[in-house]
Design a protein around this motif. Structure first.
Motif, PDB file in Angstrom:
ATOM      1  N   ASP A  34     -19.570 -32.328-107.633  1.00 61.86           N
ATOM      2  CA  ASP A  34     -17.862 -31.628-108.153  1.00 61.86           C
ATOM      3  C   ASP A  34     -17.715 -30.079-108.883  1.00 61.86           C
ATOM      4  N   ASP A  38     -16.496 -28.043-103.675  1.00 65.79           N
ATOM      5  CA  ASP A  38     -14.502 -26.900-103.151  1.00 65.79           C
ATOM      6  C   ASP A  38     -15.408 -25.068-102.756  1.00 65.79           C
ATOM      7  N   ARG A  42     -14.625 -23.564 -99.327  1.00 65.54           N
ATOM      8  CA  ARG A  42     -13.703 -22.361 -99.287  1.00 65.54           C
ATOM      9  C   ARG A  42     -14.715 -21.623 -98.391  1.00 65.54           C
TER      10      ARG A  42
ATOM     11  N   ASP B  63     -14.362 -20.147-106.662  1.00 69.74           N
ATOM     12  CA  ASP B  63     -13.757 -20.918-108.207  1.00 69.74           C
ATOM     13  C   ASP B  63     -12.665 -21.324-107.375  1.00 69.74           C
ATOM     14  N   LYS B  67      -7.180 -24.672-101.134  1.00 75.48           N
ATOM     15  CA  LYS B  67      -7.708 -25.228-100.681  1.00 75.48           C
ATOM     16  C   LYS B  67      -9.290 -26.070-100.929  1.00 75.48           C
ATOM     17  N   SER B  68      -8.779 -27.390-101.152  1.00 72.97           N
ATOM     18  CA  SER B  68     -10.275 -27.587-101.542  1.00 72.97           C
ATOM     19  C   SER B  68     -10.827 -29.202-101.055  1.00 72.97           C
ATOM     20  N   ARG B  74     -15.043 -35.479-100.356  1.00 74.59           N
ATOM     21  CA  ARG B  74     -15.935 -35.920-101.548  1.00 74.59           C
ATOM     22  C   ARG B  74     -16.646 -36.885-101.781  1.00 74.59           C
TER      23      ARG B  74
END
Lengths: 211, 86
Positions: A34, A38, A42, B63, B67-68, B74
């Motif tokens: 988590d 991301d 990216r 961060d 986009k994720s 996940r």
């Protein structure tokens, strides 16, 4: 599938408890995914232009991080360490993708810019906008991304590694197993094509608006 | 005497390696006489600087962004980590 609730995600499982026991290494668990997932995604997406591939690269990076967790040194941040693993994964991906493709002897798009004697057909003129002012101009970077995606795959790879990942030319040659001359040709084509694309879709439009 | 086409190539090469002396002199001679190639050099070099500043900036902005990872990806990653490397 619904994302797991944080409390559920943090439930210890045998392997994670085992990692926790090793004080010198990083803890790689759901929270870790988590925290960094991301960001890695990216970074990958800027370089491989394919969402599924970017996701796979992130997964491989985390798996490699588990295996290499002893190699993590406190002096670098976890993020820097993960990015360096991801960069290797991206290189591996490009190496596989490259698979013996020959570099074209000429680039018609560049050839068209010059006459038979090698002089400019349309001599480049001064732009009314200084590129240095565009760092934060997000509309420009949307156009840039379109231009970058339009590059032939091979050339895009070379550009992505050398310029957007700031690798040394020698490193890119070594990793992709290509001769320096070939890399120079690829980078020249990438830069010339990007320049032409950005001129047509950004700089010319801007100067017209101002007149 | 270099053509504009050869000059364009050398301008890019100069960003990736140190050109041999003879090429550097030929390049300088051509640039002194050709405003088109001077403009081109200026544009290629300032775009190159812009790209590398953007690449550096990107590392500090990872961060933030629209986009994720998808929820599916996940979850897939988390369960693959639980299983451990094959």
């Amino acid at each position: 599938m619904k994302p797991a609730e944080p409390s559920e995600a943090r439930l210890p499982n045998p392997q994670i408890s085992q990692l926790r026991g090793q004080s010198a290494s990083v803890l790689i668990d759901d929270t870790f995914v988590d925290d960094h997932g991301d960001a890695l995604f990216r970074y990958a997406l800027q370089r491989v232009h394919d969402q599924t591939m970017a996701e796979d690269l992130v997964q491989e990076t985390f798996l490699a991080a588990i295996q290499a967790r002893e190699s993590f040194r406190r002096e670098s941040s976890v993020r820097t360490w993960l990015i360096s693993i991801l960069r290797h994964k991206i290189l591996d991906h490009f190496r596989k993708e490259r698979g013996g493709v020959q570099l074209d002897t000429s680039d018609h798009l560049i050839d068209r810019c010059f006459d038979q004697r090698g002089s400019w057909v349309h001599r480049p003129g001064k732009w009314s906008v200084d590129p240095a002012s565009l760092l934060e101009e997000e509309d420009f970077w949307v156009v840039f991304k379109t231009c970058q995606d339009a590059l032939p795959a091979q050339i895009r790879t070379a550009f992505s590694l050398r310029v957007m990942s700031e690798m040394k030319a020698e490193v890119v040659c070594k990793e992709l197993q290509i001769a320096p001359t070939n890399l120079h040709v690829m980078l020249h084509r990438a830069r010339a094509r990007l320049r032409a694309c950005l001129e047509a879709n950004w700089f010319q439009g801007k100067s017209k608006k101002r007149i | 005497m270099l053509s504009c086409k050869e000059t364009a190539r050398l301008i890019s090469d100069g960003l990736d390696r140190k050109l041999p002396l003879r090429r550097r002199i030929a390049l300088r001679l051509h640039l002194a006489m050709c405003s088109g190639c001077r403009a081109y050099k200026n544009q290629i070099e300032s775009l190159n600087r812009l790209f590398s500043r953007r690449a550096k900036r990107e590392l500090t902005r990872l961060d933030f962004g629209s986009k994720s990872l998808s929820a599916q990806a996940r979850e897939r990653i988390k369960s693959s980590l639980r299983e451990g490397p094959q």
